[in-house]
Design a protein around this motif. Structure first.
Motif, PDB file in Angstrom:
ATOM      1  N   GLN A   1      48.555  15.240  -3.787  1.00  8.36           N
ATOM      2  CA  GLN A   1      49.091  16.563  -3.492  1.00  8.36           C
ATOM      3  C   GLN A   1      47.986  17.603  -3.517  1.00  8.36           C
ATOM      4  OE1 GLN A   1      52.174  17.239  -6.298  1.00  8.36           O
ATOM      5  NE2 GLN A   1      53.709  16.207  -5.067  1.00  8.36           N
ATOM      6  N   LEU A   2      48.141  18.554  -2.665  1.00  8.34           N
ATOM      7  CA  LEU A   2      47.193  19.648  -2.602  1.00  8.34           C
ATOM      8  C   LEU A   2      47.521  20.690  -3.663  1.00  8.34           C
ATOM      9  CD1 LEU A   2      47.205  20.011   1.263  1.00  8.34           C
ATOM     10  CD2 LEU A   2      45.457  18.919  -0.122  1.00  8.34           C
ATOM     11  N   PRO A   3      46.531  21.465  -4.119  1.00  4.11           N
ATOM     12  CA  PRO A   3      46.774  22.485  -5.142  1.00  4.11           C
ATOM     13  C   PRO A   3      47.818  23.515  -4.713  1.00  4.11           C
ATOM     14  CG  PRO A   3      44.418  22.173  -4.851  1.00  4.11           C
ATOM     15  CD  PRO A   3      45.106  21.342  -3.812  1.00  4.11           C
ATOM     16  N   ASP A   4      47.841  23.901  -3.442  1.00  4.49           N
ATOM     17  CA  ASP A   4      48.843  24.867  -2.960  1.00  4.49           C
ATOM     18  C   ASP A   4      50.248  24.290  -3.059  1.00  4.49           C
ATOM     19  OD1 ASP A   4      47.080  26.870  -2.421  1.00  4.49           O
ATOM     20  OD2 ASP A   4      46.893  26.415  -0.267  1.00  4.49           O
ATOM     21  N   GLU A   5      50.383  23.010  -2.791  1.00  2.08           N
ATOM     22  CA  GLU A   5      51.692  22.347  -2.851  1.00  2.08           C
ATOM     23  C   GLU A   5      52.191  22.301  -4.299  1.00  2.08           C
ATOM     24  OE1 GLU A   5      53.278  18.136  -1.295  1.00  2.08           O
ATOM     25  OE2 GLU A   5      51.680  19.047  -0.083  1.00  2.08           O
ATOM     26  N   ASN A   6      51.301  22.009  -5.244  1.00  2.00           N
ATOM     27  CA  ASN A   6      51.653  21.994  -6.668  1.00  2.00           C
ATOM     28  C   ASN A   6      52.093  23.389  -7.127  1.00  2.00           C
ATOM     29  OD1 ASN A   6      51.217  19.300  -7.172  1.00  2.00           O
ATOM     30  ND2 ASN A   6      49.081  19.592  -7.789  1.00  2.00           N
ATOM     31  N   ARG A   7      51.369  24.384  -6.674  1.00  2.00           N
ATOM     32  CA  ARG A   7      51.689  25.761  -7.048  1.00  2.00           C
ATOM     33  C   ARG A   7      53.071  26.151  -6.503  1.00  2.00           C
ATOM     34  NH1 ARG A   7      47.073  28.930  -5.453  1.00  2.00           N
ATOM     35  NH2 ARG A   7      46.084  27.943  -7.217  1.00  2.00           N
ATOM     36  N   ARG A   8      53.379  25.758  -5.280  1.00  2.00           N
ATOM     37  CA  ARG A   8      54.701  26.061  -4.696  1.00  2.00           C
ATOM     38  C   ARG A   8      55.814  25.370  -5.483  1.00  2.00           C
ATOM     39  NH1 ARG A   8      52.924  24.697   1.012  1.00  2.00           N
ATOM     40  NH2 ARG A   8      51.532  26.427   1.407  1.00  2.00           N
ATOM     41  N   LYS A   9      55.595  24.132  -5.871  1.00  2.00           N
ATOM     42  CA  LYS A   9      56.609  23.403  -6.640  1.00  2.00           C
ATOM     43  C   LYS A   9      56.834  24.063  -8.002  1.00  2.00           C
ATOM     44  CE  LYS A   9      56.347  18.865  -4.548  1.00  2.00           C
ATOM     45  NZ  LYS A   9      56.089  17.449  -4.746  1.00  2.00           N
ATOM     46  N   GLN A  10      55.747  24.471  -8.648  1.00  2.00           N
ATOM     47  CA  GLN A  10      55.879  25.164  -9.942  1.00  2.00           C
ATOM     48  C   GLN A  10      56.618  26.492  -9.776  1.00  2.00           C
ATOM     49  OE1 GLN A  10      51.794  25.383 -11.247  1.00  2.00           O
ATOM     50  NE2 GLN A  10      52.137  23.760 -12.782  1.00  2.00           N
ATOM     51  N   THR A  11      56.291  27.225  -8.734  1.00  2.00           N
ATOM     52  CA  THR A  11      56.960  28.505  -8.473  1.00  2.00           C
ATOM     53  C   THR A  11      58.438  28.267  -8.199  1.00  2.00           C
ATOM     54  OG1 THR A  11      54.907  29.427  -7.589  1.00  2.00           O
ATOM     55  CG2 THR A  11      56.964  30.558  -6.999  1.00  2.00           C
ATOM     56  N   LEU A  12      58.743  27.248  -7.411  1.00  2.00           N
ATOM     57  CA  LEU A  12      60.141  26.932  -7.106  1.00  2.00           C
ATOM     58  C   LEU A  12      60.910  26.562  -8.373  1.00  2.00           C
ATOM     59  CD1 LEU A  12      62.272  26.604  -4.929  1.00  2.00           C
ATOM     60  CD2 LEU A  12      61.491  24.246  -4.615  1.00  2.00           C
ATOM     61  N   ARG A  13      60.283  25.755  -9.256  1.00  2.00           N
ATOM     62  CA  ARG A  13      60.934  25.395 -10.519  1.00  2.00           C
ATOM     63  C   ARG A  13      61.165  26.626 -11.397  1.00  2.00           C
ATOM     64  NH1 ARG A  13      56.900  21.221 -11.831  1.00  2.00           N
ATOM     65  NH2 ARG A  13      57.152  19.878 -10.046  1.00  2.00           N
ATOM     66  N   LEU A  14      60.171  27.513 -11.451  1.00  2.00           N
ATOM     67  CA  LEU A  14      60.286  28.730 -12.247  1.00  2.00           C
ATOM     68  C   LEU A  14      61.396  29.634 -11.712  1.00  2.00           C
ATOM     69  CD1 LEU A  14      59.210  30.507 -14.527  1.00  2.00           C
ATOM     70  CD2 LEU A  14      57.583  31.476 -12.890  1.00  2.00           C
ATOM     71  N   VAL A  15      61.441  29.830 -10.411  1.00  2.00           N
ATOM     72  CA  VAL A  15      62.483  30.663  -9.797  1.00  2.00           C
ATOM     73  C   VAL A  15      63.854  30.027 -10.025  1.00  2.00           C
ATOM     74  CG1 VAL A  15      63.392  31.489  -7.583  1.00  2.00           C
ATOM     75  CG2 VAL A  15      60.965  31.745  -8.110  1.00  2.00           C
ATOM     76  N   SER A  16      63.932  28.733  -9.889  1.00  2.00           N
ATOM     77  CA  SER A  16      65.194  28.022 -10.116  1.00  2.00           C
ATOM     78  C   SER A  16      65.659  28.168 -11.569  1.00  2.00           C
ATOM     79  CB  SER A  16      65.011  26.552  -9.761  1.00  2.00           C
ATOM     80  OG  SER A  16      66.181  25.835  -9.999  1.00  2.00           O
ATOM     81  N   ALA A  17      64.744  28.018 -12.514  1.00  2.00           N
ATOM     82  CA  ALA A  17      65.083  28.168 -13.936  1.00  2.00           C
ATOM     83  C   ALA A  17      65.525  29.589 -14.239  1.00  2.00           C
ATOM     84  CB  ALA A  17      63.898  27.774 -14.803  1.00  2.00           C
ATOM     85  N   MET A  18      64.808  30.567 -13.682  1.00  2.00           N
ATOM     86  CA  MET A  18      65.177  31.972 -13.899  1.00  2.00           C
ATOM     87  C   MET A  18      66.560  32.263 -13.304  1.00  2.00           C
ATOM     88  SD  MET A  18      61.508  33.870 -13.373  1.00  2.00           S
ATOM     89  CE  MET A  18      62.240  35.474 -13.245  1.00  2.00           C
ATOM     90  N   GLY A  19      66.837  31.715 -12.143  1.00  2.00           N
ATOM     91  CA  GLY A  19      68.151  31.893 -11.518  1.00  2.00           C
ATOM     92  C   GLY A  19      69.255  31.282 -12.359  1.00  2.00           C
ATOM     93  N   THR A  20      69.012  30.093 -12.877  1.00  2.00           N
ATOM     94  CA  THR A  20      69.998  29.424 -13.727  1.00  2.00           C
ATOM     95  C   THR A  20      70.242  30.221 -15.007  1.00  2.00           C
ATOM     96  OG1 THR A  20      69.344  27.273 -12.845  1.00  2.00           O
ATOM     97  CG2 THR A  20      70.519  27.271 -14.950  1.00  2.00           C
ATOM     98  N   LEU A  21      69.172  30.702 -15.631  1.00  2.00           N
ATOM     99  CA  LEU A  21      69.315  31.517 -16.842  1.00  2.00           C
ATOM    100  C   LEU A  21      70.041  32.831 -16.543  1.00  2.00           C
ATOM    101  CD1 LEU A  21      65.880  30.992 -18.616  1.00  2.00           C
ATOM    102  CD2 LEU A  21      68.134  30.220 -19.397  1.00  2.00           C
ATOM    103  N   SER A  22      69.762  33.443 -15.414  1.00  2.00           N
ATOM    104  CA  SER A  22      70.442  34.695 -15.032  1.00  2.00           C
ATOM    105  C   SER A  22      71.932  34.469 -14.848  1.00  2.00           C
ATOM    106  CB  SER A  22      69.835  35.260 -13.746  1.00  2.00           C
ATOM    107  OG  SER A  22      68.503  35.627 -13.943  1.00  2.00           O
ATOM    108  N   ILE A  23      72.300  33.386 -14.180  1.00  2.00           N
ATOM    109  CA  ILE A  23      73.719  33.075 -13.970  1.00  2.00           C
ATOM    110  C   ILE A  23      74.396  32.792 -15.312  1.00  2.00           C
ATOM    111  CG2 ILE A  23      75.306  31.361 -13.003  1.00  2.00           C
ATOM    112  CD1 ILE A  23      73.375  31.227 -10.572  1.00  2.00           C
TER     113      ILE A  23
END
Length: 148
Positions: free
Chosen positions: A2-24
Motif C-alpha cells: 500500500q502507498l502512504p497516501d492510501e494508508n492515510r485515507r484509510k486512517q482518515t476514513l476510520r477516524l471520520v467513521s468513529a467520530m460519526g458513530t460517537l456523535s450518533i
C-alpha cells in the motif's frame, strides 16, 4: 504493497467513521435523557421564563375554602383521561417533605389525594392529581366541590 497516501485515507476514513458513530451515540443518549425528563425540563423552563406572571395570578386570588392552598391550573395532558397539574403557593412550605419524598398522598391544604408534589422554589409547588381528578370538583377521591 500500500502507498502512504492510501494508508492515510484509510486512517482518515476510520477516524471520520468513529467520530460519526460517537456523535450518533451521543445524540441518542441526549435524546433519551431529554425524553425521560421532558416534563421536569419543561416545568423548569416554564417557571424560569414566566414565574412572575404565575405568581401574580396565584397571589391575586381571594381566599378559597378554609385551609385550602392558593392554586391555579399549571399543566395537563390526556387522551382517554385527563391529568391535571396545579401550581400551588404554600406560605409555610408544608409541602416540602412531600416534594422531597416524591410520594403520593393526602396533604393539608389540598382537598384530595395526589400522585406527586414537586418544589419549584420556596413556597411554590406543582401538584399532580391522579387522572380524572380535579381541584374543586367531586371526584372518585372526593376532591370536594359541587359534582360534575
Amino acid at each position: 504493497m500500500q502507498l502512504p497516501d492510501e494508508n492515510r485515507r484509510k486512517q482518515t476514513l476510520r477516524l471520520v467513521s468513529a467520530m460519526g458513530t460517537l456523535s450518533i451515540a451521543a445524540f441518542l443518549v441526549i435524546t433519551a435523557v431529554v425524553a425521560w425528563q421532558f416534563y421536569s425540563i419543561r416545568s423548569t423552563a416554564k417557571w424560569f421564563m414566566w414565574s412572575q406572571r404565575y405568581k401574580s395570578e396565584v397571589l391575586a386570588q381571594s381566599g378559597g375554602a378554609a385551609g385550602e392552598l392558593k392554586h391555579i391550573e399549571w399543566d395537563g395532558w390526556g387522551w382517554v383521561g385527563d391529568t391535571t397539574v396545579y401550581l400551588v403557593f404554600d406560605s409555610t412550605d408544608s409541602l416540602s417533605v412531600a416534594a422531597a419524598d416524591h410520594a403520593p398522598g393526602k396533604f393539608n391544604g389540598i382537598p384530595c389525594e395526589v400522585a406527586e408534589v414537586n418544589q419549584l422554589e420556596n413556597h411554590w409547588y406543582t401538584v399532580q392529581f391522579y387522572t380524572d381528578e380535579f381541584w374543586g370538583r367531586r371526584n372518585a377521591l372526593d376532591c370536594r366541590g359541587l359534582g360534575r
